[in-house]
Design a protein around this motif. Structure first.
Motif, short mmCIF file in Angstrom:
data_model
loop_
_atom_site.label_atom_id
_atom_site.label_comp_id
_atom_site.label_asym_id
_atom_site.label_seq_id
_atom_site.Cartn_x
_atom_site.Cartn_y
_atom_site.Cartn_z
N GLY A 38 9.06 45.84 -3.93
CA GLY A 38 10.00 46.32 -2.93
C GLY A 38 9.36 46.42 -1.56
O GLY A 38 10.00 46.11 -0.54
N SER A 39 8.10 46.82 -1.51
CA SER A 39 7.38 46.91 -0.23
C SER A 39 7.20 45.53 0.38
O SER A 39 7.34 45.35 1.61
CB SER A 39 6.02 47.58 -0.43
N THR A 96 10.61 44.40 1.68
CA THR A 96 10.99 45.15 2.89
C THR A 96 10.18 44.68 4.10
O THR A 96 10.73 44.54 5.21
CB THR A 96 10.77 46.65 2.66
N GLY A 111 10.22 53.52 1.56
CA GLY A 111 9.09 52.95 2.30
C GLY A 111 7.89 53.89 2.28
O GLY A 111 7.92 54.98 1.72
N TYR A 120 11.52 41.36 5.21
CA TYR A 120 12.85 41.55 5.81
C TYR A 120 12.73 42.06 7.25
O TYR A 120 13.38 41.53 8.16
CB TYR A 120 13.65 42.55 4.96
N ARG A 121 11.90 43.07 7.45
CA ARG A 121 11.76 43.64 8.80
C ARG A 121 11.10 42.65 9.76
O ARG A 121 11.34 42.71 10.97
CB ARG A 121 10.96 44.94 8.72
N PHE A 138 16.76 39.05 3.94
CA PHE A 138 16.60 39.62 2.60
C PHE A 138 16.18 38.55 1.61
O PHE A 138 15.29 38.77 0.76
CB PHE A 138 17.90 40.28 2.15
N SER A 172 12.22 52.87 -2.42
CA SER A 172 13.50 53.04 -1.74
C SER A 172 13.37 53.49 -0.30
O SER A 172 14.18 53.12 0.55
CB SER A 172 14.37 54.04 -2.52
N GLU A 231 16.28 48.18 9.04
CA GLU A 231 15.71 48.91 7.91
C GLU A 231 16.05 48.27 6.57
O GLU A 231 15.18 47.99 5.76
CB GLU A 231 16.20 50.37 7.94
N THR A 232 17.34 48.05 6.33
CA THR A 232 17.78 47.53 5.02
C THR A 232 18.92 46.56 5.21
O THR A 232 19.62 46.56 6.23
CB THR A 232 18.26 48.67 4.10
#
Length: 513
Positions: free
Chosen positions: A418-419, A422, A230, A425-426, A467, A228, A439-440
């Motif tokens: 999740g990593s 993320t 990072g 996404y970034r 995403f 959640s 960030e999200t």
């Protein structure tokens, strides 16, 4: 002169009725993992908890449950699984009543902690009693399939029930629904459920209790926070500390006169592969949930209740997955191929997930359905294999190890996948986007709502596409890992027996029912 062994007794109407009674607390315990999803806003408005208190209201149930599973499984083998089940049901029901009428955040946190303790007694006890009641291998396979399906369905139902109840009643109603089922268990349990425990349990190893909790809790906490928040040194250190205590716990089990978890369990053919494969299946199950829940709400712009209701649709075919896999094994298909095929089906679900666009609603639901069927097929078969391989006197400890592995697999999946999501996404989000948007996805949509006209729409579109790209990367990674798991399961389980020594253990064990 050799004599043919007496075939194990087949379960009758009494045992199947008892199974139905056992499924009620299992359903509610699994539902409580997600039952606060829609109740938290109402609780926050009523009790006004701080940010830290709100986090503990949500998380303490799962942490206590995970930390005490091995302790309670071993304790049930010693004092009796039915006795522990009934004690847990009483605690769960009482804590539910307190939680429903809690007038402060502190009271609710304490009640949720007791719910976790009760849940830790109920989950391994229900599986261990299934192992005790169903000594016929074919019937046991079917019963464990029902157990696996109910547990998986409960997690999906919890959020939906929460949304429906909070919409029509007050937030405490999400806890009151536990009371009828626990009352029914307390009334019918002593009549229908057999008592069983180890005939030579030895002294309970109290030192292993804090060691097991110190091994499980920091790892689960660190992995969930990494997913959640990072990468952070504090969370990596938490996982490291947990692993160090895990090494101490293993050393204690190998040297103690009466260990909590007997090392002999891992010498049973098929048990160790089953525990590992169950962890991998949990990895596949939770990894998809991490992305699909956000996708439905934030990419497809569904309300939380709409998202929860639609998420029930993929759960419909789950009811067929475990019975079909059980029937295949009973008809002579090697378990290695059934489990390997289940992993392959799960991998295909991730392939479908990798093909979704930003508006692929039905494709996403199809991917979730395929993926869930594969996971349940695997989990039901490896649970059956593990419990068949374990002596009946160690059924509680064996069950608790499977369920602890499920907790680890889910936390590892959210952290690892999740990593990946993320990071992608970034990388994909425009560098010119505001910091919260980088960030999200949630942060990006919040910023987009405050921007005028086309600027807000452009940012929201870019964030949703970024995403979705992250979800694709995680799905492809999962598909490859599960393809490897399919091969590993097929090779490894070829050496595992179809039904091990379960029948002989039941007949020879003094504690067999």
């Amino acid at each position: 002169m050799t004599t043919n062994p007496t075939p194990p007794a087949r379960a009758g109407r009494r045992e199947w009725t008892a199974l139905g009674v056992l499924m009620l607390p299992l359903l509610l315990v699994s539902m409580d993992v997600s039952v606060l999803y829609f109740a938290i806003p109402a609780i926050s408005a009523d009790l006004e908890p701080s940010a830290t208190q709100q986090l503990w209201i949500f998380d303490i149930y799962g942490f206590v449950l995970a930390g005490l599973l091995m302790t309670m499984g071993s304790l049930g083998d010693r004092i009796g699984r039915r006795r522990l089940l009934l004690i847990g049901a009483a605690a769960f029901g009482t804590a539910s009543l307190v939680a429903a009428y809690a007038n402060s955040a502190e009271t609710l946190i304490a009640a949720r902690a007791v719910l976790g303790i009760g849940g830790a007694t109920l989950m391994p006890s229900t599986m261990a009693l299934v192992r005790t009641m169903f000594t016929d291998p074919a019937q046991r396979t079917k019963a464990i399939g029902v157990w696996s399906g109910v547990m998986t369905a409960g997690i999906a139902l919890g959020s939906v029930l929460s949304g429906v109840l909070v919409e029509h009643f007050w937030w405490g109603s999400v806890f009151l629904v536990n009371l009828p089922a626990m009352a029914l268990l307390l009334i019918l349990g002593p009549v229908l459920l057999p008592e069983s425990k180890s005939s030579h349990p030895g002294r309970f190893d109290w030192l292993s209790v804090p060691l097991s909790m110190a091994a499980v809790l920091p790892v689960i906490y660190g992995l969930k926070e990494l997913a959640s928040e990072g990468w952070n040194v504090r969370y990596v250190m938490s996982v490291t500390v947990g692993l160090l205590f895990a090494a101490l716990f293993v050393h204690r089990q190998r040297t103690a006169v009466s260990p909590m978890i007997s090392p002999a369990l891992f010498r049973s053919r098929g048990f160790s592969p089953a525990v590992v494969l169950n962890l991998v299946a949990a990895f596949g199950m939770m990894g998809s949930a991490y992305f699909t829940t956000q996708y439905i709400q934030s990419v497809l712009d569904k309300s939380p209740l709409e998202a929860a209701l639609w998420s029930l649709l993929p759960s419909v075919p789950i009811g067929l997955a475990a019975p079909v896999s059980a029937r295949l094994v009973q008809r002579g298909v090697p378990r290695a191929y059934v489990v390997g095929g289940g992993f392959a089906v799960t991998g295909c679900g991730y392939v479908l997930l990798a093909l979704t666009g930003t508006d692929s609603f039905w494709l996403l639901l199809a991917a979730c359905a395929v993926l869930a069927c594969g996971v349940v097929a695997v989990m039901s078969q490896v649970a059956d294999l593990a419990l068949s391989a374990a002596p009946v006197e160690k059924a509680g400890a064996a069950s608790s190890l499977l369920e602890t592995g499920t907790e680890f697999g889910g936390a590892l999946s959210m952290a690892f996948l999740g990593s990946i999501g993320t990071a992608v996404y970034r990388h994909e989000i425009p560098a010119s986007a505001p910091a919260p948007a980088r960030e999200t996805l949630g942060g990006a949509l919040a910023v987009a709502d405050r921007l005028p006209g086309r600027a807000g729409d452009a940012l929201a579109t870019a964030a949703r596409e970024a995403f979705t790209s992250g979800m694709h990367a995680a799905a492809v990674t999962s598909a490859m890992l599960l393809a490897g798991a399919a091969v590993a399961a097929t090779v490894t389980l070829r050496r595992a027996p179809a039904h091990d020594n379960a029948g002989r253990a039941d007949r020879l064990s003094p504690s067999g029912v």
